[in-house]
Each structure stands twice: as C-alpha cells, then as structure tokens.
Design an enzyme around this catalytic site. Sequence first.
Site, PDB file in Angstrom:
ATOM      1  CG  ASN A  70      71.703  88.276  58.580  1.00  0.00           C
ATOM      2  OD1 ASN A  70      71.985  87.097  58.742  1.00  0.00           O
ATOM      3  ND2 ASN A  70      70.616  88.816  59.085  1.00  0.00           N
ATOM      4  NE  ARG A 129      72.119  75.825  55.099  1.00  0.00           N
ATOM      5  CZ  ARG A 129      73.029  76.341  54.281  1.00  0.00           C
ATOM      6  NH1 ARG A 129      74.294  76.019  54.444  1.00  0.00           N
ATOM      7  NH2 ARG A 129      72.692  77.175  53.311  1.00  0.00           N
ATOM      8  NE  ARG A 140      76.310  80.672  48.042  1.00  0.00           N
ATOM      9  CZ  ARG A 140      75.200  80.931  47.362  1.00  0.00           C
ATOM     10  NH1 ARG A 140      74.103  81.228  47.984  1.00  0.00           N
ATOM     11  NH2 ARG A 140      75.199  80.871  46.046  1.00  0.00           N
ATOM     12  CG  HIS A 157      66.405  73.487  50.046  1.00  0.00           C
ATOM     13  ND1 HIS A 157      65.195  74.060  50.340  1.00  0.00           N
ATOM     14  CD2 HIS A 157      67.294  74.017  50.923  1.00  0.00           C
ATOM     15  CE1 HIS A 157      65.341  74.911  51.340  1.00  0.00           C
ATOM     16  NE2 HIS A 157      66.606  74.906  51.712  1.00  0.00           N
ATOM     17  CE1 TYR A 171      68.333  79.099  62.262  1.00  0.00           C
ATOM     18  CE2 TYR A 171      68.047  77.851  60.240  1.00  0.00           C
ATOM     19  CZ  TYR A 171      68.796  78.696  61.029  1.00  0.00           C
ATOM     20  OH  TYR A 171      70.013  79.148  60.569  1.00  0.00           O
ATOM     21  NE  ARG A 178      64.088  84.940  57.909  1.00  0.00           N
ATOM     22  CZ  ARG A 178      64.541  83.835  57.346  1.00  0.00           C
ATOM     23  NH1 ARG A 178      63.962  82.684  57.564  1.00  0.00           N
ATOM     24  NH2 ARG A 178      65.571  83.861  56.521  1.00  0.00           N
ATOM     25  CG  HIS A 229      63.726  77.733  58.247  1.00  0.00           C
ATOM     26  ND1 HIS A 229      63.701  76.375  57.994  1.00  0.00           N
ATOM     27  CD2 HIS A 229      64.646  78.256  57.406  1.00  0.00           C
ATOM     28  CE1 HIS A 229      64.568  76.097  57.038  1.00  0.00           C
ATOM     29  NE2 HIS A 229      65.156  77.215  56.656  1.00  0.00           N
TER      30      HIS A 229
END
Length: 713
Positions: free
Chosen positions: A51, A380, A410, A440, A473, A569, A597
């Site tokens: 992270n 993704r 990214r 997204h 997730y 979160r 998530h």
Amino acid sequence: MAEKKDYLDPELYTNRELSWILFNKRVLSEARDKQIPLFERLKFLSITASNLDEFFMVRVASLKDMVNAKYTKKDIAGLTAAQQLDKLNLVTHELVAQQYSTYNRSLLPLLKANGLTVVEKHEQLSKDQAEYVDAYFEENVYPVLTPMAVDSSRPFPLIRNKSLNIGALLSKRKEKGELEFATVQVPSVLARIVPIPAGDNGGKAVILLEEVIERNISRLFLNYDVVCSHPFRIMRNADLTIDEDEAEDLLKEIEKQLKKRQWGQAIRLEVEAGMDKRLLRIIKDELSIEEEDIYHIDGPLDLTFLMKMYGLEGFEHLKEEKYVPQPVPEFMEEGSVFDKIRQGDILLHHPFQTFAPVVQFIREAARDPEVLAIKQTLYRVSGNSPIIAALAQAAENGKQVSVLVELKARFDEENNIVWARKLEKAGCHVIYGLVGLKTHSKITLVVRREEDGIRRYVHLGTGNYNDATAKLYTDIGMMTCSEAIGEDATAVFNMLSGYSEPLSWNKLSLAPLWLKDKFLYLIGREVKNVRAGETGHIIAKMNSLCDQDIIAALYEASAAGVKIELIVRGICSLKVGIPGVSENISVRSIVGTFLEHSRIFYFENAGKSEVYCGSADWMPRNLERRVEILFPVEDPKLKEKVLHILDVQLRDTVKAHLLQPDGSYEKVDRRGKETFNSQVAFCVEAMEAAKAQETPHDDRVFIPEKHVSEEEE
C-alpha cells in the site's frame, strides 16, 4: 441553525492523504493483533508495505509535482501541497518505524518459536549453512547477476523503480586510489526467500537473496577489495501524464508512457540502517534525493516478500482456514442462467458466494444461438480471465460484442492493453474509454431474442469483472431482466460508444453528469423529512469519503437531526462529534480477511426506504471524473438482504475501528458486548444457505462451470 457556508470551513475536514495513512495504520494494527494467526499477520504487514509503495508512486508523487509547478491552491482541509508533504514526511517515517518494530520485535521471534528461522544477516550462518549458501550462489545466482561499475567511461546506471539493489564501494587492490562505486540489482526472476539447512534446532530456515549476494559480492569484482556493501531501493513517480486530446492513438500513447514509469523522478530512497555515509552520499546525489525522503530501514527492505513467506508449506496451523466461496442458491440446480433471472432479480454477495454465476452468464450468452449482442465494461480483469475468453468466443460465434476496456486503470494499463488487442483480434468492437474520464462502472448487457420479442439481461456490480479478486474483495452484484434497467443499460453503452445521451433515465444514475446531484438530493430529502416531523436515517458503505459537497450535505443533515451511520474502509475526510455539526454521525472502518469493497446506500425516506448499490465512492474523482453507475435494489427480498448486510457490519465488534472526535480510530470496546465478526458471519450464512438448498437425497452441490473458480490465489 448554522448557515451552509459554515460547513465548508477547513477546520471541519481531515486531509485525504493523512486519512489514508490512518487507514494503512489500521491494516498494520491487524499485523500487530495477537489474536490473529501468525501467518495472517505476515500477510497484513506485507499489505501495508505494498500500500505504501503505491501511495508514494501516486499520491506523494502528485504532491511533489504540484510543489515543483508552484501550485499553491489549498485542499479542503486548508493545506497546500508543500504543507501536506511536510506533515506526510513525519507520519510516514513513524509508520515505517512501526512496521519494522512489528517485524523485528514481534513477528520474527514468533516465527522462530514456531519452527521457522529467518537468518537476518549472512554473518549469522553456521559453517554448514554458509557452505550451502555459497554453493547455491555459484550454481543459481551468479550466472544471472550483472554487476555495474561507475567510472569516467561508465555513467551511473539507471536504477529501476521498486527494484532491490546492492550498492558497494570498491578499492583497487594494491593501489591507493579513490573509492569506486558499483551496484548490482537483486534479480526479481529468482525467489527472494532461499530455504537453507535448518541446523541443529530443527524446523525450517530461510535467508533472503540479497544476503546471499552480499555474502558473495567479492566474486563479482575480482580485482577489487569490497570496502562496504548495502542494499538500497528507490521509489519513482509512476503517475502517468497523458494528454488525451493530443494523443492520436490512446493505446500507443499509454504504451509509450508505461515505459517512462520505470524512470520517473526518484521520490523515496530506502537504505539499510547503518549504511556507509560515503556510499549513501553517492546514491543520494546521483538520484537527487532530499534528506527527508531517505528511509533508514532496520530490517529487510521491501516487506512485500512476506506474502511469499505466507505461501511456505508446513505452517497451515498458523493460517486461517481457507474459505471457499459458496454456491448461490438460485444457481444450484441445473438450467439456463436466463431462465433463472426471468424468475426474479438475483443478488450476489462476493466472496461469500462464488463469482461463477457471473462467468456462467457471459459463457452461456457466448454460446446461446438466441443471444444477439453482449456489451460489457472492463476495468480490471484477472491474468487468465475466463470472461475475456467468453467474450472472444462470443465474437467468433458471430455475436455483436462491444467491450469498453479502460486503458487508464492505474497499474493495470499493460494488462488491459493485452486484453484489448486479444478482443479486437477475436472480432469484438473495443472502446478504449472516454477522453478525460475513466470508465469505472461495472455493467454487462446481454440482448436475447425470445418468443415474446427481444429481452435484455443485465448484470450490475460494485466490483470488477475479475474472478481472482472476487475471492478476496467483498462486493455486491445484481442480475435482472427489468425492462426499465435494460433500457438504461442500452443508453449507457450508446453513450460510451457514441455521443448520444438519453433525455431521461428510468432507474440508473450516472456520474459524472447526474450522480452527485442524485446523492445530494437524497441526503437533502432526509433533511426535509426531519424538518417536517419525520425521522431521518442514512446508512452509507463505501471505500472512501472525501467529496466536500457530500460531506457538507451530511453535516447539514446531521445538524438537522438525521441519524447518519457511515461504514468507510479507507479515506474519510469527515470529522465526527463536532458540536452542532456532526454529533449525529458515526464512522466505522472494517479491516478484515477480505477487503471491503462494496458500495451500498440506504435512505429512510419517511418509511418508504430506498436502497442503492454502485461503483462509486463519495470522492470527487468518482463523482466528477469517472463514468460510474448507481442502481436501485427494489425487489423486497433483495432489499432485505442488502439491509441485512449493512446491519451485520454495524454490529461488528471484532474488525470494526470507530472514528473518534480527535481524528484517531479505535477498535470497538467489547466490554459487555458479544464478540461478533461480520465477515465470519457472512461466511457462515453463505454456507448455511447453500446447505439448505441441497436436496435431501442428493449431497452433490451443482455449481455451473465449477472449474471457473478453482484457481487458488
């Protein structure tokens, strides 16, 4: 009653970057929690390191760019980029010190006590171990290494982003000249954890690859004496700058920028504590690194190797029992996915329930002769994606397949370029995202010809179409053949592939054009209801909250008497407990085995409650610079399930951290409360629901295309 303008006071907000550091500290607290199995703690410590790497490459890099550009505009907390960097410098050094204190003082001794010795320095090897390590170096490592000396004819080499290197100072034998600098990259193609003979104590023993190289570094410079050698690692600016308006071919432009990512400006230097000052000065000067950006590390650089340590065999008793995502009751009997969706909307809760029905939905659509078109957004996807394979097969079967592959996701840009090309080759119509926006949203539309005409089947989700992360997730998905949502889904894809915008929407709300206003309206409606004598209640679950307009609206709602329960979160720029402003707001963050998530939003609406799920967090980037979708959950049974998810998370007393008025987070005080872990509760519920669906005479659980979810992380 305070005026609305008061709610924009910088004192009422927490800086997003400092809030993110607090989030990573919550992850670190899991690594420090003695109640958690030892190897799970290793994993959490590895995650904090990973992270932090990304945080530096993107967020810190962005702030440095602002300072270099003399950008002085303040953030919502009233801080300039330079002020943010000053504050971050202090807290990131503290965080790193805490990481290594956890590793050295807690985890290493516990590993040894449980039969795994990590030899920290090559000087600590026994005679037998040393002989083994030297032979290992000769056979496996030496042929791969490329030592690089620096002199008048050989300039300082390009040091790759995130690579681990060993720097050395050399002196020529029998000569009294200046010391010379050399470096060698620790090869990432070799395993960093090297098993070695355990010695008399039994158990297992390992040493890290850089120690093996450092022990034998003199073998690389035969005519020199090695004065000193120490590992170092750099982090570079990895934020891509792409002028999309000027780019003739976005795919080629991103490919070009990806190559530059390895050589961006150096923004952090990690060195072994006690590194020779002469060696450090050379590296610092050559990389143009400021003193405050140097991290003196008391331990191995780059703790992400602990994720590999987790994979060592023989320590299963020190890990959580692996949870297998359960079958979805509606899909446990054989039959067409389309038949099941026609019987009613279906809610999916990952990873407690398997992602297999989503893959099966696309696979069946690819093979079904009645399916005319498949349209999907991909942000993704996994390395060996069954969804990509199904879409390619659909195109080869002659169906109209349109896929929006977001090239700007990214750190997944390279992966997505590969998939985009594969899909194009198969005959799919591939869209590379919209200029200036990231797409997204998570939506799939299947158009099918049926006896009573054309019917549209839609999957909407809060998470990516990634079968690998769907096991890690927590996300919500909904399958429907609602005519209203089907019409909206068609409009979404027409917008993405062309320029047409519908005059109105039936059920879906989209960013960047309408979604923020929708949320502000829903929050404002609760305020009106309270002022009209009704009760008001908002529950919202998301990853991050830092949009000033949304927070100001929540402050106004709280001041009016609306009860607001937030489950956030990560980043949270809102403050709780401010008199007259946020006394009616509570914020909890759940950090557990699975990464939270899903985005879920509940509004009481004077007894006619409304529940929504979507892909967007309450952040400016989601609401203003991305294509996002919010969808309502209207079926009473499904609505009840979603409300149950929120209720269970609000009852968590094990993994929940509560935001305090001073900006810190504390675990729930369990005195007098039951021990309740929401993620464990969902696992148990999913297993019970699947078991209840099994027919008494048949112990077999049917999972369509079960092999889809078999690959283990």
